[in-house]
Design an enzyme around this catalytic site. Structure first.
Site, PDB file in Angstrom:
ATOM      1  N   CYS A   1     -19.474 -50.710 -19.621  1.00  0.00           N
ATOM      2  CA  CYS A   1     -18.862 -51.953 -19.145  1.00  0.00           C
ATOM      3  C   CYS A   1     -19.878 -52.877 -18.494  1.00  0.00           C
ATOM      4  O   CYS A   1     -19.512 -53.815 -17.789  1.00  0.00           O
ATOM      5  CB  CYS A   1     -17.731 -51.640 -18.172  1.00  0.00           C
ATOM      6  SG  CYS A   1     -16.404 -50.682 -18.925  1.00  0.00           S
TER       7      CYS A   1
ATOM      8  N   CYS B   1      -8.342 -47.375 -16.697  1.00  0.00           N
ATOM      9  CA  CYS B   1      -9.542 -46.534 -16.606  1.00  0.00           C
ATOM     10  C   CYS B   1     -10.179 -46.681 -15.227  1.00  0.00           C
ATOM     11  O   CYS B   1     -10.544 -45.693 -14.591  1.00  0.00           O
ATOM     12  CB  CYS B   1     -10.521 -46.929 -17.709  1.00  0.00           C
ATOM     13  SG  CYS B   1     -12.006 -45.904 -17.769  1.00  0.00           S
ATOM     14  N   CYS B   2     -10.295 -47.942 -14.739  1.00  0.00           N
ATOM     15  CA  CYS B   2     -10.862 -48.161 -13.402  1.00  0.00           C
ATOM     16  C   CYS B   2      -9.996 -47.489 -12.327  1.00  0.00           C
ATOM     17  O   CYS B   2     -10.526 -46.983 -11.338  1.00  0.00           O
ATOM     18  CB  CYS B   2     -10.981 -49.654 -13.107  1.00  0.00           C
ATOM     19  SG  CYS B   2     -12.336 -50.504 -13.936  1.00  0.00           S
TER      20      CYS B   2
ATOM     21  N   CYS C   1     -20.382 -49.166 -14.606  1.00  0.00           N
ATOM     22  CA  CYS C   1     -20.401 -48.124 -15.628  1.00  0.00           C
ATOM     23  C   CYS C   1     -21.187 -48.604 -16.851  1.00  0.00           C
ATOM     24  O   CYS C   1     -21.169 -49.792 -17.184  1.00  0.00           O
ATOM     25  CB  CYS C   1     -18.977 -47.773 -16.039  1.00  0.00           C
ATOM     26  SG  CYS C   1     -18.025 -46.952 -14.743  1.00  0.00           S
TER      27      CYS C   1
ATOM     28  N   CYS D   1     -12.495 -54.489 -10.452  1.00  0.00           N
ATOM     29  CA  CYS D   1     -12.088 -53.155 -10.871  1.00  0.00           C
ATOM     30  C   CYS D   1     -10.939 -52.603 -10.041  1.00  0.00           C
ATOM     31  O   CYS D   1     -10.441 -51.527 -10.322  1.00  0.00           O
ATOM     32  CB  CYS D   1     -13.273 -52.204 -10.806  1.00  0.00           C
ATOM     33  SG  CYS D   1     -14.002 -52.101  -9.167  1.00  0.00           S
TER      34      CYS D   1
END
Ligand code: SF4
Length: 246
Positions: free
Chosen positions: A200, A114-115, A197, A225
């Site tokens: 997170c 996702c990162c 985010c 990240c």
């Protein structure tokens, strides 16, 4: 200006010298602005002392509303421009379709995936064509940032990387914000020392590591990240959160 100690003034002068030197040395140098406490300090330093340096931020699509509010406020107050980069829509759609909207909680691999889609790829695009980039990372922020130098070679992006606040303390960051009335993320007032985010990031309690609210479900040494892959280091005891706020 009374909160600026001689020691902090020396660090401010050094940071300004690094920024101004970079503005003269590199044809294209840019500041990756996360809008955290360190980065609002750098935004102020660049806007007032080295305005030739461009600034950008990454909107992952999962940022807290408070961060987006700060983005608008700081540009208006400092009369500066911060270019916003977004993930590719097709990348996000493919990741979510394959893994789910909150798959980052399921494994380190899925979180890094996702990162990668929301941060690393847009960063590559933002840095494209530049000779150097600037970050607000500090040595005392986490176990993964102990060895950060003021200037280093970013082999992954094949360019120089400058960290003008590498030796600043958390207390000095907030002293600068207070002294110059720099806009900051209101989440800091709710015990979020490090903000990324929304899903997170969580608030922390007194005595916890300053980055313990980031990816808190993972082992501490894995919590990066991918934007700063060269700043890993062995686990060591870290300074604790002091909740210093304006
Ligand atoms: S911090 Fe969380 S939501 Fe943001 S890009 Fe990384 S895994 Fe995705």
């Amino acid at each position: 200006m009374s909160d600026i100690s001689p020691e902090l003034q020396a660090k401010i002068d050094h940071s300004i010298a690094l920024l101004q030197e970079a503005a003269g040395k590199y044809e294209r140098v840019t500041f990756a602005n996360s809008l955290g406490a360190e980065d609002v300090v750098l935004t102020h330093l660049i806007a007032t002392k080295a305005p030739a340096i461009s600034m950008f931020c990454l909107d992952t699509g999962r940022l807290p509303e408070e961060t987006l509010t700060l983005l608008a406020d700081i540009q208006q107050k400092l009369s500066c421009s911060i270019q916003v980069y977004y993930p590719e829509a097709a990348d996000v759609e493919a990741y979510v379709s394959e893994n789910g909207i909150n798959a980052f909680y399921e494994s380190v691999e899925l979180r890094k995936g996702c990162c990668f889609v929301r941060k690393v790829k847009p960063l590559k695009r933002a840095l494209s064509g530049h000779d150097a980039w600037i970050t607000g990372i500090r040595r005392e922020q986490s176990v993964t940032r102990d060895n950060v130098a003021f200037t280093e070679r970013d082999l992954g992006n094949d360019m120089d990387k400058l960290n003008p606040l590498a030796d600043w303390t958390e207390k000095e960051v907030w002293a600068y914000i207070r002294a110059f009335d720099v806009p900051y993320n209101q989440l800091h007032d709710r015990h979020y020392p490090s903000i990324g985010c929304a899903p997170c990031t969580r608030s922390v309690t007194m005595g916890e590591d300053v980055r313990s609210g980031r990816w808190w479900w993972e082992n501490e040494e894995l919590r990066e990240c991918g934007l700063h892959p060269g700043s890993s280091s062995p686990l060591k005891p870290r300074p604790e959160v002091s909740m210093l706020k304006p």
